[in-house]
Enzyme design. Sequence first.
Site, PDB file in Angstrom:
ATOM      1  CB  SER C 238     -10.663  -1.539   0.597  1.00  0.00           C
ATOM      2  OG  SER C 238      -9.972  -2.561   0.329  1.00  0.00           O
ATOM      3  CB  SER C 276     -12.071  -2.585  -4.226  1.00  0.00           C
ATOM      4  OG  SER C 276     -12.525  -1.771  -3.125  1.00  0.00           O
ATOM      5  CD  GLU C 278     -15.773  -1.989  -2.795  1.00  0.00           C
ATOM      6  OE1 GLU C 278     -15.153  -2.988  -3.279  1.00  0.00           O
ATOM      7  OE2 GLU C 278     -15.267  -0.885  -2.911  1.00  0.00           O
TER       8      GLU C 278
END
Lengths: 369, 369, 369, 369
Positions: C238, C276, C278
Amino acid sequence: LERKRAREYGVTIGWRPTGALNAITDVAGVRVGQATVIREGGPDGSGSVRTGVTAIFPGDGLPWHERVYAGTHILNGYGELIGINQIQEWGLLQSPIVLTSSLAIGKAYDATVKWITGQDPETAEDAPMPVVTECDDSFLSDVLEYPLSDDDVFGALDAAARGPVEEGCVGAGTGMQCFDFKGGIGTSSRVLPPDRGGYTVGALVLTNFGDRAELRIDGVQVGLELTDLMPENHSEGSCIAVIATDAPMLPHQVRRLAARAGLGLARTGSTAGNGSGEQMLAFSTGNVLAVDSTEPSVDVRALLDGPGDRSPAVFSPLFAATVEAVEEAVVNALFMSATTRGRDGNVLHALPIDRTLELLERHGRLASA
Amino acid sequence: LERKRAREYGVTIGWRPTGALNAITDVAGVRVGQATVIREGGPDGSGSVRTGVTAIFPGDGLPWHERVYAGTHILNGYGELIGINQIQEWGLLQSPIVLTSSLAIGKAYDATVKWITGQDPETAEDAPMPVVTECDDSFLSDVLEYPLSDDDVFGALDAAARGPVEEGCVGAGTGMQCFDFKGGIGTSSRVLPPDRGGYTVGALVLTNFGDRAELRIDGVQVGLELTDLMPENHSEGSCIAVIATDAPMLPHQVRRLAARAGLGLARTGSTAGNGSGEQMLAFSTGNVLAVDSTEPSVDVRALLDGPGDRSPAVFSPLFAATVEAVEEAVVNALFMSATTRGRDGNVLHALPIDRTLELLERHGRLASA
Amino acid sequence: LERKRAREYGVTIGWRPTGALNAITDVAGVRVGQATVIREGGPDGSGSVRTGVTAIFPGDGLPWHERVYAGTHILNGYGELIGINQIQEWGLLQSPIVLTSSLAIGKAYDATVKWITGQDPETAEDAPMPVVTECDDSFLSDVLEYPLSDDDVFGALDAAARGPVEEGCVGAGTGMQCFDFKGGIGTSSRVLPPDRGGYTVGALVLTNFGDRAELRIDGVQVGLELTDLMPENHSEGSCIAVIATDAPMLPHQVRRLAARAGLGLARTGSTAGNGSGEQMLAFSTGNVLAVDSTEPSVDVRALLDGPGDRSPAVFSPLFAATVEAVEEAVVNALFMSATTRGRDGNVLHALPIDRTLELLERHGRLASA
Amino acid sequence: LERKRAREYGVTIGWRPTGALNAITDVAGVRVGQATVIREGGPDGSGSVRTGVTAIFPGDGLPWHERVYAGTHILNGYGELIGINQIQEWGLLQSPIVLTSSLAIGKAYDATVKWITGQDPETAEDAPMPVVTECDDSFLSDVLEYPLSDDDVFGALDAAARGPVEEGCVGAGTGMQCFDFKGGIGTSSRVLPPDRGGYTVGALVLTNFGDRAELRIDGVQVGLELTDLMPENHSEGSCIAVIATDAPMLPHQVRRLAARAGLGLARTGSTAGNGSGEQMLAFSTGNVLAVDSTEPSVDVRALLDGPGDRSPAVFSPLFAATVEAVEEAVVNALFMSATTRGRDGNVLHALPIDRTLELLERHGRLASA
């Protein structure tokens, strides 16, 4: 037989006071212009046209010189709201808002661009991006005739004026359908008390939505009892709601008003049908962002309230005012729209006012008597 | 005096048939578990606790082994819905849905993670991200005592079962407030006719929202007449609505159900107040996405209807069913919640059922008699 | 061997000048506090803890007394950003921003609420909703030990100060992984020229993302040549990016900065991997919204530029500054993070600086020479 | 002097293999048609027209009979993407995608509706809502001449074919500007390895964006060295990116591809300027949703991967493939666009290929040698 607005029959939606006109134009500066396009077709009704244009200006000046903050909400997206990307990104309304028939938005866009660049050729440098939106009037209007002309659009734009707003089968509302009755243009407004800022909220709706069985007027399920006067085809339609306020709201704040418009629709029986375009746009006249600033930033006025602060709470009253105004605007559209025959002899019947009032009275909803 | 659900008094919301239980658990496989936490404080009520946890599972198995499609809608965002990012991105519900008190979501999250990793230690590899959401019960419950324990959360999770759902002052609903009456947990369901797929839609709401003056029951503005029994402080609260269906809907489709939950709230009088967290989550049990596929893609079932196709229209009926179920779930929460005294002697009064029924009858809303 | 920031080796990202500290704290008033939690486990590394907390304050005062406008952008949503709903709805940051380990966000939320109500018990009335976000450090840290304590969180909050920001394996960055190297905390800033307002933009990133093969430093694909020093397991991780500016931006404007942070990540090689999170958050210190106003609205300062107006264009320079600052912050995180051994003997290797510089030189990217 | 695509000069973007054509048409069934409109004006160049239309079809059949899942992402919203509401709501692409000049979208919409209803009059019942989007070519083209005709649009639609796609100053790309060089149409594709599904991702871009100083080609900041050949006016422009894939993706999945297109732009130097319309649309040919189903639901194929399951990870490779294809498509647009003189003698210079290659070689970026 003249049709009158709901309040004139004693039908009162909610409990908040309206503005002087009970119209979106109660918000100072807001102007509305409409052009109605009616053309008779062949003996069988083929080629009949029932359409038009409704244009809303946020102020007296050219919108790209006197820009205001705006926000949108899409309750159901089976519809077009050209200009939505820019409003979501910049938060600015810098054109008139143009409402028309679904298949005519290309023409309406084109004509509005021409009108803008005609008023002010310099705007061509910046690719003017007008706001154009639609509902489908193809049940009554032969849309494949592409009946809208540049002049029709110019007519609505040039006619924009303050004051009372014509409702019902007028402008973009000419051919619309609502709860399987004849729909069209409706408007209403609410005013907040002085200790909540005294702000005005106005709504204008283009009603082309709704299943008869869901129709509620002031909470009474009249649609379950008014089961006749149905059109040959049910169409899911769409609904455009435009909200104006003089409360000084920022883009993210005015977007919240747009979201509440959907709650007003819900009270009339909308369930935001699958094939419907429930599209809302709200703007605030509380800040006018001029284009002649030579500074990178400017002072603007913004509403402020939240947990922990001491300012008078105004958001929730503004939200409730929006819900009431939208609900009443829809009811006005139904009350003001007359039975209309159009393409191929198709007919949309007007809401029968007498029977409606009788139902409301039976449910204890008529103000006095 | 036992309180009963609205339908048992002849109050009927909308016209669509309910499922057998008239509860979210009419959707096959859905399970609900609740833990109620009540603790008496000092003689003055200081330290009194009225809180709890409500947990919803989409199926019989472990949610991270039997994932379902989900979607969310935030009508007003003054609230927390932990897990929302993942649901919006992946469209998957892979945990129980945990409802509790605002200040307790940290604890509830922590405990739910422990419960998940306790059931299945391998999940720690993938950072389980449970869905945890809240309404504020601080008027009745001393939240600064941080009264929720891991065991309370485990209790709700372990208690999850099919069958009837307890309503009113139970689980997360223990300390909630609704239209300035006592609120809490409510549920309802609707079933579509066979020619529309025969699908079931169920709703469970945690009601902590609303201004008294806006309260409508079945369209009747009872809040304008029931003006007494007010709490000392009005709080804007929040509302969580969870929608379940067995219709095989994709993430973008089930998100549309979530958006319709707001229309159900609107019918009860919600205007989505400024300080409220109107947060909706919908999921479909129509596809179970196993984790043991060795292929990059799988077959799923998806609803299909739109202009131009011939499939039976099911979205609009599903939307209307959602609106009705949410409206009735709110009414059930009001009917089932009993007067409660809590922190510092604060009191929330129950909706007075007799007077409410009298008002409904006067407005011609009681089904038979 | 001490590791230094990229610029100290002659690595320059973009061409815009940095602030004095080349850190988020170049934005006047912004404070950062960090707490690092390291605990050794058994001889085999079981039970080893490599985690921590990083806290960011927008100003010197209590954030709920001196609220600032904020906005978020989720580039990929497999992560949690508690508080996102309120920021999107109200546009306000009214708490510190707390970064930590994924499984610890419940604890961090709980502790932050306690810290807030400890500083100011009246806030409990309004259900303080802190902003808490995370990346997963479970490769190096035994998260099932639930190692974070209230005191760790208090430590980071109490340590918040202006001035230089420690980077690399510190605070929330202690156990993170970036492009399969050791990642952690990085920061950078940019200053606009006076004729563009002279504004400062600062970025702080928590880097836990990236595939080695995609790593670019200043446009050079070093990841294709640095193929050794790989961890045993690749994790998608992340990335959290926090952007601060003193430009007076409204919520919808500052949200646009958040969206540009993703473009800075892209330049380093991010493709926003499936697993992830973001998550970007931007805030402006250009307006401080006090809580003691007795008026419903207040004056605020807003950026203004667009086609047709004459104000100096500042948005595009602010966007480019954001992209550069985020790109450099990621590079700083890589340069400053040292090789770390943790749970079960797992190792993340530091970016080999010598070999990296050699590659940059070979591609003509080193400033000096 | 014929210009060639970047790869023919040894410029390779990323490391993933391209499809056979290195074009969006590598995705089986995708068709592209273009119409270029060039008209010379007066001796001073007044009235000169440099514009056109590019149309993309997802398959061989009529798009409203063979609907595919689609999703959009707006990186910066100063642009129009008519049709976006319906795509976000229903997740369906049911029309060709039409790209043209900003002020011509009204005309292009109108003409596309006529083309659709001409092909299939029954569609008028359902108000066909074509997807029409734009970039501004007014620097080279006299947009106030409203030069686009229905026949130009029909020409592009009728010309749609599989196979190689013409790039550069063609179709909608005829008058565009990119990093202050001449821009236009570019395309590229990537193919995943068999163990990741073997899927193809193709991109087509209409490039009209970028500041010279930010231009990067394959990571090399060539824009800092190529400082001559500037146009008289810098315009912020816009960029449209269309992504196609045969991976069987649902609407919420394909939307994620659209979001990655922005990361590809970032690698070329885009910072998504204030006045730019960075608009992305992605669709999957992996499911074709017929309109003749008589069931309410259908089987569709969906990608599946996530923490905890065993399916081969395909999302992240698809994301990286999208980023690479978009980056290369932009570079191809620059390599293929020739110097163009237009309205009022305005000139946009082509990227000087020789000098560019020299710079890339100096930075060690040329494949061969």
